[in-house]
Design an enzyme around this catalytic site. Sequence first.
Site, short mmCIF file in Angstrom:
data_model
loop_
_atom_site.label_atom_id
_atom_site.label_comp_id
_atom_site.label_asym_id
_atom_site.label_seq_id
_atom_site.Cartn_x
_atom_site.Cartn_y
_atom_site.Cartn_z
N HIS A 1 -7.02 3.15 3.72
CA HIS A 1 -6.69 3.62 4.82
C HIS A 1 -7.96 3.82 5.49
O HIS A 1 -8.04 4.28 7.16
CB HIS A 1 -6.43 5.25 4.74
N TYR B 1 -1.01 8.23 -2.51
CA TYR B 1 -0.61 7.78 -4.23
C TYR B 1 -1.53 8.52 -4.82
O TYR B 1 -1.61 9.14 -6.05
CB TYR B 1 -0.82 6.19 -4.59
N GLY B 2 -2.49 9.25 -3.75
CA GLY B 2 -3.84 9.78 -4.76
C GLY B 2 -3.97 11.16 -5.54
O GLY B 2 -4.50 10.65 -6.00
N CYS C 1 -11.29 3.88 0.43
CA CYS C 1 -9.66 3.43 0.30
C CYS C 1 -9.00 2.79 1.50
O CYS C 1 -10.03 3.02 2.67
CB CYS C 1 -9.14 5.25 0.42
N ASP D 1 0.81 -1.79 -0.40
CA ASP D 1 0.28 0.05 -0.22
C ASP D 1 1.05 1.31 -0.02
O ASP D 1 2.11 0.96 -0.06
CB ASP D 1 -0.52 -0.03 1.06
N SER D 2 0.52 1.85 -0.49
CA SER D 2 0.41 3.83 -0.42
C SER D 2 1.67 4.05 1.04
O SER D 2 2.40 5.16 2.07
CB SER D 2 0.20 4.99 -1.09
N CYS E 1 -4.13 -1.26 -1.95
CA CYS E 1 -4.49 -0.20 -2.61
C CYS E 1 -6.06 0.21 -3.58
O CYS E 1 -5.26 -0.06 -4.33
CB CYS E 1 -3.00 0.73 -2.81
N ASN E 2 -6.27 1.42 -2.95
CA ASN E 2 -7.46 1.20 -4.54
C ASN E 2 -6.97 2.56 -5.44
O ASN E 2 -7.10 1.85 -6.73
CB ASN E 2 -8.73 1.96 -3.86
N THR E 3 -6.42 3.57 -4.93
CA THR E 3 -5.65 3.68 -6.17
C THR E 3 -4.55 2.88 -6.90
O THR E 3 -5.00 3.33 -7.86
CB THR E 3 -4.86 5.01 -5.26
#
Length: 263
Positions: A186, A43-44, A184, A11-12, A74-76
Amino acid sequence: MLQTNPIGLFDSGVGGTSIWKEIHALLPFENTLYLADSTNAPYGNKSAEEIIALSIKNTEFLLNKNCKMIVVACNTATTNAITVLRDKYDVPFIGIEPAIKPAAIQTKTKSIGILATKGTLSSALFHKTAGEITKDISVVEIVGEGLVPLIENGQLHTTALTELLFKYTKPMIDASIDHLVLGCSHYPYLIPKLLTILPDNVTIIDSGAAVARQTKAILEKNGLINASIKKPKLAFLSNSNKATLKMLLAEYHPDITISEMSF
Ligand code: DGL
């Protein structure tokens, strides 16, 4: 590929630990290696090209550690890079996308909210999926600008965070949403605070449990489930300050290792 090899996750930053928790609960004997690229968070706000380059860097690191599968926690990164990753590497990839479908099916007010990063909401993959599913309902899409840096810094109980959540949920509440999709990895850490802000009829949906079920299904399909019932190796690597990782994973100490290193 050995069944005892770890599942790799990246993930970021610290957010994907919300996904790791679901996977570990469902697959408690799997060895796991989690990469928190906190130095490059968020990252977004990055371009698709930058997100793809970072996703390749993280994937190669995990493959060099012999991971048998990669979970893009991570969705992004999923919405911008998973197609490239699947084309480029020969291991199974699991991604995470905003769970719009259950919200769109269950909504009674015909109005749902999505809180996600700019990178996810502007991605082609998200638009394709969302467009097909949400034709007959209204969708309030809000970019959670500023939330990830606060979570990365462990600031889950600050006034700054609460104020942002009031600001981002107001247009959703005004539009009478009855489902809020967290887009997201997070954001599950925001659920306790969100529950104090949202009306009682709003259901919060995140994708963690579904990702864990998919991880199990794909391991089974590929004959990669770890048959051992030995205590697994649960390793977390961060390229930034590991304090927030430690805080979010406190309930798993001392069965996990958290290390700092550059990558
Ligand atoms: N946790 C990530 C996600 O699921 C990325 C957040 C960010 O780095 O902006 O989208």
